[in-house]
Design an enzyme around this catalytic site. Sequence first.
Site, PDB file in Angstrom:
ATOM      1  N   ASP A   9       0.867  -1.189   0.000  1.00  0.00           N
ATOM      2  CA  ASP A   9       0.000   0.000   0.000  1.00  0.00           C
ATOM      3  C   ASP A   9       0.899   1.232   0.000  1.00  0.00           C
ATOM      4  O   ASP A   9       1.801   1.368   0.824  1.00  0.00           O
ATOM      5  CB  ASP A   9      -0.879  -0.028   1.269  1.00  0.00           C
ATOM      6  CG  ASP A   9      -1.816   1.162   1.355  1.00  0.00           C
ATOM      7  OD1 ASP A   9      -3.035   0.978   1.202  1.00  0.00           O
ATOM      8  OD2 ASP A   9      -1.331   2.291   1.587  1.00  0.00           O
ATOM      9  N   TYR A  52      -1.880  10.203  -2.608  1.00  0.00           N
ATOM     10  CA  TYR A  52      -2.089  11.391  -3.440  1.00  0.00           C
ATOM     11  C   TYR A  52      -1.046  12.473  -3.118  1.00  0.00           C
ATOM     12  O   TYR A  52      -0.618  13.218  -3.989  1.00  0.00           O
ATOM     13  CB  TYR A  52      -3.501  11.966  -3.248  1.00  0.00           C
ATOM     14  CG  TYR A  52      -4.634  11.125  -3.805  1.00  0.00           C
ATOM     15  CD1 TYR A  52      -4.433   9.842  -4.279  1.00  0.00           C
ATOM     16  CD2 TYR A  52      -5.938  11.646  -3.863  1.00  0.00           C
ATOM     17  CE1 TYR A  52      -5.484   9.089  -4.761  1.00  0.00           C
ATOM     18  CE2 TYR A  52      -6.999  10.904  -4.354  1.00  0.00           C
ATOM     19  CZ  TYR A  52      -6.761   9.623  -4.798  1.00  0.00           C
ATOM     20  OH  TYR A  52      -7.816   8.878  -5.284  1.00  0.00           O
ATOM     21  N   ARG A  71       0.923  14.810   9.659  1.00  0.00           N
ATOM     22  CA  ARG A  71       0.275  13.982  10.686  1.00  0.00           C
ATOM     23  C   ARG A  71       0.912  14.232  12.045  1.00  0.00           C
ATOM     24  O   ARG A  71       0.248  14.133  13.073  1.00  0.00           O
ATOM     25  CB  ARG A  71       0.371  12.495  10.317  1.00  0.00           C
ATOM     26  CG  ARG A  71      -0.449  12.151   9.084  1.00  0.00           C
ATOM     27  CD  ARG A  71      -0.462  10.656   8.780  1.00  0.00           C
ATOM     28  NE  ARG A  71      -0.797  10.425   7.373  1.00  0.00           N
ATOM     29  CZ  ARG A  71      -1.154   9.261   6.854  1.00  0.00           C
ATOM     30  NH1 ARG A  71      -1.211   8.179   7.623  1.00  0.00           N
ATOM     31  NH2 ARG A  71      -1.438   9.164   5.573  1.00  0.00           N
ATOM     32  N   ASP A 126      -4.289   2.390  -4.755  1.00  0.00           N
ATOM     33  CA  ASP A 126      -2.890   2.375  -4.282  1.00  0.00           C
ATOM     34  C   ASP A 126      -2.495   1.091  -3.568  1.00  0.00           C
ATOM     35  O   ASP A 126      -1.584   1.089  -2.755  1.00  0.00           O
ATOM     36  CB  ASP A 126      -2.605   3.598  -3.397  1.00  0.00           C
ATOM     37  CG  ASP A 126      -3.173   3.445  -1.981  1.00  0.00           C
ATOM     38  OD1 ASP A 126      -4.170   2.720  -1.820  1.00  0.00           O
ATOM     39  OD2 ASP A 126      -2.599   4.042  -1.065  1.00  0.00           O
ATOM     40  N   GLU A 127      -3.174   0.001  -3.884  1.00  0.00           N
ATOM     41  CA  GLU A 127      -2.886  -1.264  -3.203  1.00  0.00           C
ATOM     42  C   GLU A 127      -2.791  -2.431  -4.161  1.00  0.00           C
ATOM     43  O   GLU A 127      -3.539  -2.507  -5.127  1.00  0.00           O
ATOM     44  CB  GLU A 127      -4.017  -1.596  -2.221  1.00  0.00           C
ATOM     45  CG  GLU A 127      -3.957  -0.836  -0.942  1.00  0.00           C
ATOM     46  CD  GLU A 127      -5.259  -0.923  -0.183  1.00  0.00           C
ATOM     47  OE1 GLU A 127      -5.738  -2.043   0.057  1.00  0.00           O
ATOM     48  OE2 GLU A 127      -5.794   0.141   0.160  1.00  0.00           O
TER      49      GLU A 127
HETATM   50  P1  TTP Z   1      -5.313   5.292   1.703  1.00  0.00           P
HETATM   51  O1  TTP Z   1      -4.383   4.194   1.286  1.00  0.00           O
HETATM   52  O2  TTP Z   1      -6.435   4.908   2.593  1.00  0.00           O
HETATM   53  O3  TTP Z   1      -4.512   6.442   2.480  1.00  0.00           O
HETATM   54  P2  TTP Z   1      -3.165   7.174   2.094  1.00  0.00           P
HETATM   55  O4  TTP Z   1      -2.433   6.450   1.023  1.00  0.00           O
HETATM   56  O5  TTP Z   1      -3.447   8.613   1.839  1.00  0.00           O
HETATM   57  O6  TTP Z   1      -2.346   7.116   3.469  1.00  0.00           O
HETATM   58  P3  TTP Z   1      -1.638   5.847   4.135  1.00  0.00           P
HETATM   59  O7  TTP Z   1      -0.176   6.183   4.157  1.00  0.00           O
HETATM   60  O8  TTP Z   1      -2.203   5.777   5.503  1.00  0.00           O
HETATM   61  O9  TTP Z   1      -1.938   4.641   3.321  1.00  0.00           O
HETATM   62  O10 TTP Z   1      -5.925   5.973   0.422  1.00  0.00           O
HETATM   63  C1  TTP Z   1      -5.207   6.092  -0.791  1.00  0.00           C
HETATM   64  C2  TTP Z   1      -5.617   7.354  -1.498  1.00  0.00           C
HETATM   65  O11 TTP Z   1      -7.002   7.326  -1.790  1.00  0.00           O
HETATM   66  C3  TTP Z   1      -5.399   8.584  -0.667  1.00  0.00           C
HETATM   67  O12 TTP Z   1      -4.078   9.102  -0.821  1.00  0.00           O
HETATM   68  C4  TTP Z   1      -6.457   9.522  -1.168  1.00  0.00           C
HETATM   69  C5  TTP Z   1      -7.571   8.612  -1.638  1.00  0.00           C
HETATM   70  N1  TTP Z   1      -8.678   8.597  -0.654  1.00  0.00           N
HETATM   71  C6  TTP Z   1      -9.774   9.434  -0.839  1.00  0.00           C
HETATM   72  O13 TTP Z   1      -9.847  10.166  -1.832  1.00  0.00           O
HETATM   73  N2  TTP Z   1     -10.775   9.421   0.085  1.00  0.00           N
HETATM   74  C7  TTP Z   1     -10.747   8.615   1.185  1.00  0.00           C
HETATM   75  O14 TTP Z   1     -11.671   8.638   1.999  1.00  0.00           O
HETATM   76  C8  TTP Z   1      -9.616   7.738   1.358  1.00  0.00           C
HETATM   77  C9  TTP Z   1      -9.540   6.831   2.558  1.00  0.00           C
HETATM   78  C10 TTP Z   1      -8.614   7.765   0.424  1.00  0.00           C
HETATM   79 CA    CA Z   2      -2.117   4.195   1.072  1.00  0.00          CA
HETATM   80 CA    CA Z   3      -4.922   2.119   0.409  1.00  0.00          CA
END
Ligand code: TTP
Ligand code: CA
Ligand code: CA
Length: 554
Positions: free
Chosen positions: A19, A24, A61, A121-122
């Site tokens: 992940d 973004y 954060r 992103d996974e």
């Molecule tokens: P996530 O993988 O949930 O979060 P992240 O990558 O920003 O942070 P982390 O390091 O904790 O993984 O989400 C991936 C992307 O999806 C995130 O960068 C922005 C988008 N997103 C949204 O647009 N709305 C949302 O509610 C979530 C959870 C994510």
């Molecule tokens: Ca992520």
């Molecule tokens: Ca994710």
Amino acid sequence: AMPVARPEPQEPRVIAHLDLDCFYVQVEQRRNPALRGQPTAVVQYNDWKGGGLIAVSYEARKFGVKRSMRGDEAKNVCPGINLVQVPVSRDKADLNVYRNAGSEVVAILSTKGKCERASIDEVYLDLTDAAKEMLLESPPESSEFTFEEATKSNILDLPSDVGDREENVKAWLCRADANYQDKLLACGAVLVAQLRVKVLEETQFTCSAGIAHNKMLAKLVSGMHKPAQQTVVPSSSVQDFLASLPVKKMKQLGGKLGSSLQDDLGVKTVGDLLGFTEEKLQEYYGVNTGTWLWKTARGFSGEEVEDRLLPKSHGCGKTFPGPKALKNHSSVKSWLDKLCEELSERIQSDLSCNKRVAQTLTLHARASKENECNSMKKFPSKSCPLRYGTGKIQEDAMKLFESGLHDFWGSRSARWSITSLSVTASKIFDIPSGTNSILKYIKGPSSNASTAILDSSSTPELTPFVGNVTQLNIADFHEEQCEPSSIKEECDNSISATQCRLIEGKGAPKKLSKVQGTGSILKFLSQSQPAQHEKRNFDGLICSHQGPGEFFRS
Ligand code: TTP
Ligand code: CA
Ligand code: CA
């Protein structure tokens, strides 16, 4: 849908879940390197109270900035924060730049094993074969092993505060007396570390990862140590790990099933489930889910990594918070038209680039009735067969909306307000090569949608073709992209975007007729338009995705 246990594999597997960190934000930091190392957040396209945060850098954060905040709030707790707005097109967020960035990563990861793109992103990877090969040819225990990133792994079995951490990890990875499963896992840890380094070198993105013997465990730990770290789950640590894991942390137990476990059985952690026999759990939750719960409590999961780099569905959505709520048909129509335009572009692009056809159109909405804010009734999701062509999709989506509104509110003409809208194209399958019946799939039924509207809780079988159609629960794909706490399973068609760019080059979308070497399907489609498509609905057969770099804001 209730979870169901899959048969366990005979042989141990090595599965990774990766992940990307604050994804973004990293994309924006690559576009504008001045943002690197700075507290930064990406805000949605909606200027109400500074816009909702959708991604927050780890620097921000530290100041207490959270995704649930709006820009104004974030500025209060972190005055130096950089707020970057998501790219916009058609008055809504345009996620193509993020999709494409995600597909760069997928392209790297998919070189090492079976790869399933699980969200924007996974990725899941099945590294079993690669791990076996490494174990035979160059296992970590061979003397020349000095792979630094792997020795930074977090191993659930190892205390992190005793002695030299990296030495301990190295010793664990290189144990000659480890059992076969742990040896495979050690190879998996090395492979994932190598991949993460490669991703960083080639894309500038960091990611975090979980490495375990199944998908469930890999996913559970991939976010445990963030950012830019990986976590390994040896079998011997599973029991302790699950003993303290709250049930709600499991994806399938986040909803009603998890609540029932807590309220009806007093089960707070996954480990608490060990107090129930399989028969008891089956009594409560049925044979399938009972077995699934029993296995889950023991860390068993047979779920396989799917071989899929392309999305299972395409969705376009938008929320209308607070004063932005939509209160009449014409505003709903104008937004649905925009959403459908984007959806149409994306499915046409999937068709021309990947030769894939979507069968089902689904409309999701959220609504509230005036003076009844706590009304429990949900706006029902509606589906119908998907007919290609922007105008048809727009027409059908509006009918789905009317049908949902009718169920939600009856025929009374009182006030309602819509706080989110999304359209999804799902049940996507590959056009079988050499088939003569493509048009049947593309055209959709000639009847209009109202004859075939279904509540999306049912799963309509729309065509006799079942070849590559993956059974999916449409509810799982409900998404309003780019809105806080709503993007769940956003899969993505950036591979198609990449392929399109390869075919057509960057630059503005071009007509299909210029696409070379894409085989007979496209020729067939462009020549055999039925007469009633006066407006040449397949004008949309363009590769509309733009490449990274075209989104730089001035
Ligand atoms: P996530 O993988 O949930 O979060 P992240 O990558 O920003 O942070 P982390 O390091 O904790 O993984 O989400 C991936 C992307 O999806 C995130 O960068 C922005 C988008 N997103 C949204 O647009 N709305 C949302 O509610 C979530 C959870 C994510
Ligand atoms: Ca992520
Ligand atoms: Ca994710």
